[in-house]
Design a protein around this motif. Structure first.
Motif, PDB file in Angstrom:
ATOM      1  N   ASN A  52     -11.656  -1.181 -10.729  1.00 12.14           N
ATOM      2  CA  ASN A  52     -10.664  -1.677 -11.688  1.00 12.14           C
ATOM      3  C   ASN A  52     -11.133  -1.496 -13.127  1.00 12.14           C
ATOM      4  OD1 ASN A  52      -8.131  -3.102 -10.498  1.00 12.14           O
ATOM      5  ND2 ASN A  52      -9.800  -3.697  -9.102  1.00 12.14           N
ATOM      6  N   ARG A  53     -12.433  -1.595 -13.340  1.00 14.18           N
ATOM      7  CA  ARG A  53     -12.954  -1.357 -14.693  1.00 14.18           C
ATOM      8  C   ARG A  53     -12.722   0.095 -15.110  1.00 14.18           C
ATOM      9  NH1 ARG A  53     -17.498  -3.605 -14.123  1.00 14.18           N
ATOM     10  NH2 ARG A  53     -18.813  -1.819 -13.641  1.00 14.18           N
ATOM     11  N   GLN A  54     -12.824   1.015 -14.188  1.00  9.89           N
ATOM     12  CA  GLN A  54     -12.631   2.427 -14.498  1.00  9.89           C
ATOM     13  C   GLN A  54     -11.204   2.730 -14.945  1.00  9.89           C
ATOM     14  OE1 GLN A  54     -14.900   4.788 -14.725  1.00  9.89           O
ATOM     15  NE2 GLN A  54     -16.580   3.493 -14.049  1.00  9.89           N
ATOM     16  N   VAL A  55     -10.239   1.994 -14.446  1.00 12.90           N
ATOM     17  CA  VAL A  55      -8.840   2.259 -14.806  1.00 12.90           C
ATOM     18  C   VAL A  55      -8.301   1.238 -15.802  1.00 12.90           C
ATOM     19  CG1 VAL A  55      -8.324   3.466 -12.672  1.00 12.90           C
ATOM     20  CG2 VAL A  55      -8.008   0.987 -12.774  1.00 12.90           C
ATOM     21  N   GLY A  56      -9.172   0.369 -16.332  1.00 11.88           N
ATOM     22  CA  GLY A  56      -8.766  -0.543 -17.390  1.00 11.88           C
ATOM     23  C   GLY A  56      -8.016  -1.774 -16.935  1.00 11.88           C
ATOM     24  N   ASN A  57      -8.089  -2.128 -15.651  1.00  7.19           N
ATOM     25  CA  ASN A  57      -7.432  -3.346 -15.157  1.00  7.19           C
ATOM     26  C   ASN A  57      -8.358  -4.542 -15.388  1.00  7.19           C
ATOM     27  OD1 ASN A  57      -5.251  -1.846 -14.288  1.00  7.19           O
ATOM     28  ND2 ASN A  57      -6.015  -1.638 -12.189  1.00  7.19           N
TER      29      ASN A  57
ATOM     30  N   ALA B 161     -10.978   9.012  -7.644  1.00  6.04           N
ATOM     31  CA  ALA B 161      -9.611   8.644  -7.262  1.00  6.04           C
ATOM     32  C   ALA B 161      -9.568   7.118  -7.179  1.00  6.04           C
ATOM     33  CB  ALA B 161      -9.230   9.295  -5.934  1.00  6.04           C
ATOM     34  N   PHE B 162      -9.620   6.477  -8.341  1.00  2.00           N
ATOM     35  CA  PHE B 162      -9.856   5.036  -8.377  1.00  2.00           C
ATOM     36  C   PHE B 162      -8.666   4.228  -7.872  1.00  2.00           C
ATOM     37  CE2 PHE B 162     -12.713   6.690 -11.769  1.00  2.00           C
ATOM     38  CZ  PHE B 162     -13.899   6.362 -11.145  1.00  2.00           C
ATOM     39  N   ILE B 163      -7.452   4.671  -8.099  1.00  2.00           N
ATOM     40  CA  ILE B 163      -6.288   3.929  -7.599  1.00  2.00           C
ATOM     41  C   ILE B 163      -6.297   3.908  -6.074  1.00  2.00           C
ATOM     42  CG2 ILE B 163      -3.777   3.831  -7.546  1.00  2.00           C
ATOM     43  CD1 ILE B 163      -5.019   3.106 -10.231  1.00  2.00           C
ATOM     44  N   GLU B 164      -6.579   5.059  -5.477  1.00  2.00           N
ATOM     45  CA  GLU B 164      -6.686   5.123  -4.018  1.00  2.00           C
ATOM     46  C   GLU B 164      -7.845   4.259  -3.525  1.00  2.00           C
ATOM     47  OE1 GLU B 164      -7.806   8.448  -0.627  1.00  2.00           O
ATOM     48  OE2 GLU B 164      -6.769   9.092  -2.441  1.00  2.00           O
ATOM     49  N   ALA B 165      -8.971   4.308  -4.245  1.00  2.00           N
ATOM     50  CA  ALA B 165     -10.129   3.508  -3.847  1.00  2.00           C
ATOM     51  C   ALA B 165      -9.802   2.021  -3.897  1.00  2.00           C
ATOM     52  CB  ALA B 165     -11.305   3.825  -4.764  1.00  2.00           C
ATOM     53  N   ILE B 166      -9.080   1.599  -4.927  1.00  2.00           N
ATOM     54  CA  ILE B 166      -8.726   0.181  -5.050  1.00  2.00           C
ATOM     55  C   ILE B 166      -7.869  -0.259  -3.868  1.00  2.00           C
ATOM     56  CG2 ILE B 166      -7.333  -1.442  -6.400  1.00  2.00           C
ATOM     57  CD1 ILE B 166      -8.329   0.042  -8.912  1.00  2.00           C
TER      58      ILE B 166
ATOM     59  N   THR C 120     -12.791   2.330   6.721  1.00  2.00           N
ATOM     60  CA  THR C 120     -12.018   2.035   5.501  1.00  2.00           C
ATOM     61  C   THR C 120     -12.924   2.014   4.282  1.00  2.00           C
ATOM     62  OG1 THR C 120     -10.419   0.724   6.757  1.00  2.00           O
ATOM     63  CG2 THR C 120     -10.506   0.366   4.380  1.00  2.00           C
ATOM     64  N   ILE C 121     -14.065   1.343   4.395  1.00  2.00           N
ATOM     65  CA  ILE C 121     -14.988   1.270   3.267  1.00  2.00           C
ATOM     66  C   ILE C 121     -15.550   2.646   2.950  1.00  2.00           C
ATOM     67  CG2 ILE C 121     -17.198   0.315   2.492  1.00  2.00           C
ATOM     68  CD1 ILE C 121     -16.535  -2.208   4.121  1.00  2.00           C
ATOM     69  N   ARG C 122     -15.841   3.425   4.034  1.00  2.00           N
ATOM     70  CA  ARG C 122     -16.367   4.767   3.808  1.00  2.00           C
ATOM     71  C   ARG C 122     -15.349   5.635   3.064  1.00  2.00           C
ATOM     72  NH1 ARG C 122     -17.226   6.560   8.978  1.00  2.00           N
ATOM     73  NH2 ARG C 122     -18.915   5.043   9.116  1.00  2.00           N
ATOM     74  N   LEU C 123     -14.097   5.519   3.443  1.00  2.00           N
ATOM     75  CA  LEU C 123     -13.039   6.273   2.757  1.00  2.00           C
ATOM     76  C   LEU C 123     -12.861   5.798   1.314  1.00  2.00           C
ATOM     77  CD1 LEU C 123     -10.347   6.493   5.589  1.00  2.00           C
ATOM     78  CD2 LEU C 123     -11.584   8.413   4.561  1.00  2.00           C
ATOM     79  N   ALA C 124     -12.971   4.489   1.124  1.00  2.00           N
ATOM     80  CA  ALA C 124     -12.858   3.937  -0.236  1.00  2.00           C
ATOM     81  C   ALA C 124     -13.989   4.451  -1.111  1.00  2.00           C
ATOM     82  CB  ALA C 124     -12.868   2.417  -0.189  1.00  2.00           C
ATOM     83  N   ASP C 125     -15.208   4.472  -0.559  1.00  2.00           N
ATOM     84  CA  ASP C 125     -16.351   4.988  -1.324  1.00  2.00           C
ATOM     85  C   ASP C 125     -16.152   6.461  -1.673  1.00  2.00           C
ATOM     86  OD1 ASP C 125     -17.581   2.548  -1.224  1.00  2.00           O
ATOM     87  OD2 ASP C 125     -18.927   3.064   0.442  1.00  2.00           O
TER      88      ASP C 125
ATOM     89  N   PHE D  38       0.833  -1.192   0.000  1.00  2.00           N
ATOM     90  CA  PHE D  38       0.000   0.000   0.000  1.00  2.00           C
ATOM     91  C   PHE D  38       0.875   1.250   0.000  1.00  2.00           C
ATOM     92  CE2 PHE D  38      -2.555  -3.309   2.061  1.00  2.00           C
ATOM     93  CZ  PHE D  38      -3.628  -3.322   1.203  1.00  2.00           C
ATOM     94  N   SER D  39       0.290   2.333  -0.503  1.00  2.00           N
ATOM     95  CA  SER D  39       1.009   3.600  -0.547  1.00  2.00           C
ATOM     96  C   SER D  39       1.180   4.143   0.868  1.00  2.00           C
ATOM     97  CB  SER D  39       0.240   4.610  -1.398  1.00  2.00           C
ATOM     98  OG  SER D  39      -0.994   4.931  -0.767  1.00  2.00           O
ATOM     99  N   PRO D  40       2.178   5.010   1.092  1.00  2.00           N
ATOM    100  CA  PRO D  40       2.410   5.553   2.447  1.00  2.00           C
ATOM    101  C   PRO D  40       1.198   6.259   3.029  1.00  2.00           C
ATOM    102  CG  PRO D  40       4.292   5.990   1.011  1.00  2.00           C
ATOM    103  CD  PRO D  40       3.213   5.408   0.141  1.00  2.00           C
ATOM    104  N   ASN D  41       0.466   7.004   2.210  1.00  2.00           N
ATOM    105  CA  ASN D  41      -0.712   7.715   2.723  1.00  2.00           C
ATOM    106  C   ASN D  41      -1.754   6.745   3.259  1.00  2.00           C
ATOM    107  OD1 ASN D  41       0.376  10.170   2.115  1.00  2.00           O
ATOM    108  ND2 ASN D  41      -0.615  10.327   0.106  1.00  2.00           N
ATOM    109  N   ILE D  42      -1.951   5.649   2.522  1.00  2.00           N
ATOM    110  CA  ILE D  42      -2.940   4.657   2.968  1.00  2.00           C
ATOM    111  C   ILE D  42      -2.488   4.021   4.273  1.00  2.00           C
ATOM    112  CG2 ILE D  42      -4.089   2.500   2.356  1.00  2.00           C
ATOM    113  CD1 ILE D  42      -5.033   4.896   0.781  1.00  2.00           C
ATOM    114  N   LEU D  43      -1.195   3.734   4.405  1.00  2.00           N
ATOM    115  CA  LEU D  43      -0.692   3.114   5.629  1.00  2.00           C
ATOM    116  C   LEU D  43      -0.886   4.031   6.837  1.00  2.00           C
ATOM    117  CD1 LEU D  43       2.587   1.454   4.283  1.00  2.00           C
ATOM    118  CD2 LEU D  43       0.456   0.322   4.960  1.00  2.00           C
ATOM    119  N   VAL D  44      -0.730   5.336   6.625  1.00  2.00           N
ATOM    120  CA  VAL D  44      -0.970   6.297   7.709  1.00  2.00           C
ATOM    121  C   VAL D  44      -2.414   6.235   8.165  1.00  2.00           C
ATOM    122  CG1 VAL D  44      -1.084   8.750   8.290  1.00  2.00           C
ATOM    123  CG2 VAL D  44       0.915   7.834   7.080  1.00  2.00           C
ATOM    124  N   PHE D  45      -3.349   6.169   7.163  1.00  2.00           N
ATOM    125  CA  PHE D  45      -4.769   6.045   7.507  1.00  2.00           C
ATOM    126  C   PHE D  45      -5.012   4.796   8.346  1.00  2.00           C
ATOM    127  CE2 PHE D  45      -5.848   8.754   3.705  1.00  2.00           C
ATOM    128  CZ  PHE D  45      -6.413   9.782   4.452  1.00  2.00           C
TER     129      PHE D  45
END
Length: 671
Positions: A71-76, A42-47, A30-35, A6-13
């Motif tokens: 993932n569909r939004q970012v083409g994965n 901000a789909f990468i952060e949401a993923i 976590t789910i509320r922040l993802a939503d 995970f990215s550093p910002n996510i780990l801080v959260f």
């Protein structure tokens, strides 16, 4: 399962949540922040947040669904397939998930499975037009691979780990968009895909299609958000740019908080590009972008999700008239679908290219083209493989020849998120039709040898004109061809045919005029008509009819006088000959009539020979009643006058070979 980094910002959260909340409470936050990240695109952060929530609670189907959506939004598409399969295995899917699953499978090249799940969906939603397009998916995929040798493609060397796309031709150079940093500057990132925003660059086009000597393009037109793709009106030194809806006061958001796209204008004066305003139909509430200006500089094509369309994003056009852009016109349901249409490009020859995920194709976004019929884009055709792939293929563009260009794709094997590919169209069929004529008289010239010569002086096709003097060839667009005509007794002649401005399967017509060579005329008269004898041309110089009494074959004085006039031709023109043919009516016995006609033809032959004419110059034949001129055959009641029409003996003065003199415009009597 591999652990997610995970990215550093996510780990801080996460650390904060564990300190302040129970595990259940932390999961909800976590789910509320993802939503929230999802809703803010901000789909990468949401993923990352949804994946963390999934690790803590693998049975949460809501999280699985959101992982598929993000993932569909970012083409994965591989991850979309994974998460939707998990949802389907748990029987927690909605009908639309089956369609999305089939599309993910298709984007991953699993066409057989994609077709099976598409059929499952069609049983639940038979009214969905997307199903009707794709139900025979496997056959269609094979069809799209049939002409793969029509294109040569290669990635360009400047592709990076980020995104490159949207090539536009500007004079002898090309402009494109890229997420690469400028001169080491740390760029702000686009939350949608966690890549830097697109910047505009300009470079030189190498002979092999590579892009070299790259530098920043138009610094005064640059924003801190997305810049590009662009389109140029080179006649007016005007550029049309896709940008985020940002002005002097910062970003402009819609009522739902979205920052949409807009079309901006730029002009070049004193060697510098300057801002020249915006498209009058931009809006805070919807996007306008991906502009393409036609060769006249008067018609602007673009993509937009403005209200009133057929799907998510449609293709529109606007006409510049009397200083104003008209209200946009939607290109209609033949081009636009319930899906998305993006990246229109109008070529110099008026063909529209665009990308769509709504017409059915090899994968996600495919490139299509539409040739206008009476100014209307009424049919759409997939470009096929290898321009299209199971992934996204878009921003297709061509140079002024219409035979080479670029497109972008996120297909497997690329260097980054989106890469630019050079494409060369190896074969675009166009038709050259024409007719060969005598320049002076305008007469058609059958059996003229026509050769098609390409720009390398290679003769690629040769044929003879038909009896009506016409010829036809299918050639490859993009070069000038020499049409060479050659015929006996005529000087060769060439006509140059340009094909660069022709569209696929267009026809062009050529009149190829030949001049007759000077010749030593023996003074023979112009023929009355042309016939053929044994496959050789035969000139009929003159002809006369002679009569016989019923049942007789003797040459009477009247017939002698008639034949004597023709003998004068034979004596005066040694190259001439005589042909004698005799016919009877159908009255009497067939064999007796045949014998009578032969005796009459022989009597005329003997008379001419008696006048000193070489027998080798005379041909004769009796036909009996085998060549009647009317209905009066055996058993048919006819008048004597009707029977008399069939009784005839013809003496012709002829000359072998084509006539080399200039034909007059007098009437010619044909028999």
């Amino acid at each position: 399962m591999m652990k997610k980094r995970f990215s550093p910002n996510i780990l801080v959260f996460f650390l904060f949540f564990f300190l302040c909340y129970s595990q259940a409470g932390a999961q909800k936050v976590t789910i509320r922040l993802a939503d929230k990240a999802f809703d803010e695109f901000a789909f990468i952060e949401a993923i990352e947040l949804y994946e963390y929530a999934y690790e803590k609670d693998p049975e949460n189907n809501y999280v699985v669904q959101k992982l598929a959506d993000a993932n569909r939004q970012v083409g994965n598409t591989e991850d979309v397939e994974k998460w939707l399969k998990l949802l389907i295995d748990r029987r927690a899917e909605e009908p639309e998930d089956l369609f999305a699953y089939s599309q993910a499978l298709k984007s991953n090249g699993k066409y057989l499975q994609a077709e099976q799940w598409l059929k499952e969906y069609s049983e639940l939603r038979p009214e969905d037009g997307r199903v009707n397009i794709q139900t025979s998916l496997l056959e269609y995929i094979q069809f799209l691979h049939r002409d793969s040798n029509k294109y040569e493609i290669r990635p360009i060397s400047l592709n990076s780990e980020g995104s490159e796309m949207g090539v536009a031709f500007y004079n002898d150079r090309v402009v494109f968009s890229s997420t690469k940093s400028r001169n080491g500057i740390v760029e702000r990132k686009y939350k949608w895909n966690d890549l830097p925003y697109l910047n505009l660059y300009i470079g030189d086009r190498a002979p092999n299609g590579d892009i070299l000597n790259v530098e920043d393009f138009a610094p005064k037109l640059r924003t801190t958000y997305h810049d590009g793709p662009v389109s140029f009106d080179t006649k007016s030194n005007r550029v049309y740019i896709t940008q985020n809806n940002v002005g002097k006061r910062g970003v402009s958001k819609s009522e739902e908080g979205e920052v949409n796209l807009k079309i901006s204008f730029g002009g070049k004066e004193t060697g510098k590009w300057e801002s020249r305003g915006e498209f009058s139909y931009n809006s805070d509430e919807y996007s306008t972008g991906h502009p393409s200006i036609d060769v006249t500089g008067k018609v602007l094509y673009f993509a937009s999700n403005m209200p009133g369309g057929y799907g998510g994003s449609d293709i529109y056009f606007s006409v510049f008239n009397r200083g104003f852009w008209s209200e946009p016109f939607n290109l209609g349901p033949k081009v636009n679908t319930s899906g998305n249409e993006f990246f229109p490009f109008i070529s110099d020859d008026g063909v529209l290219y665009f990308s769509s995920n709504g017409h059915g194709g090899l994968g996600a976004l495919d490139v299509y083209f539409s040739i206008p019929e009476s100014g209307v884009f009424s049919t759409v055709e997939n470009m096929g493989y290898p321009v299209n792939s199971p992934k996204d293929d878009f921003s297709f563009t061509l140079d002024s020849t219409g035979t080479a260009g670029y497109f972008a794709s996120n297909r497997k094997g690329g260097r980054g998120s989106d890469d630019i590919y050079y494409v060369k169209l190896t074969y675009i069929p166009v038709i050259i039709r024409g007719v060969a004529k005598d320049r002076e008289t305008g007469d058609i010239l059958p059996d003229t040898k026509i050769s098609i010569v390409n720009e390398f002086a290679d003769t690629i096709f040769t044929s003879l004109t038909q009896v009506d003097g016409r010829f036809e060839f299918e050639v490859n667009k993009g070069t000038d061809y020499i049409i060479n005509g050659q015929k006996e007794f005529y000087f060769p002649n060439d006509e140059v045919v340009e094909t660069r401005k022709l569209r696929q399967n267009d026809e062009t017509f050529v009149e190829l005029f030949l001049d007759m060579e000077p010749f030593d005329n023996d003074g023979a008269p112009e023929p009355l008509m042309m016939e053929s004898e044994g496959g050789e041309a035969l000139q009929v110089i003159d002809l006369e009819y002679i009569s016989f009494a019923l049942g007789t074959w003797g040459i009477d004085p009247a017939a002698e006088r008639t034949i004597d006039k023709l003998i004068e031709y034979l004596l005066k023109y040694p190259e001439t000959e005589v042909r004698i043919e005799s016919h009877t009516d159908s009255q009497g016995d067939d064999q007796e009539n045949l014998l009578l006609s032969k005796r009459r033809a022989k009597a005329a032959f003997d008379y001419i020979v008696s006048k000193g004419i070489d027998p080798s110059r005379i041909g004769y034949k009796g036909y009996g009643e085998t060549r009647l001129l009317n209905r009066c055959d055996d058993g048919v009641e006819c008048s004597e006058a009707e029977h008399a029409i069939n009784r005839r003996t013809i003496v012709k003065v002829v000359k072998k070979g084509e006539y080399r003199g200039k034909r007059s415009k007098r009437d010619i009597f044909y028999f």
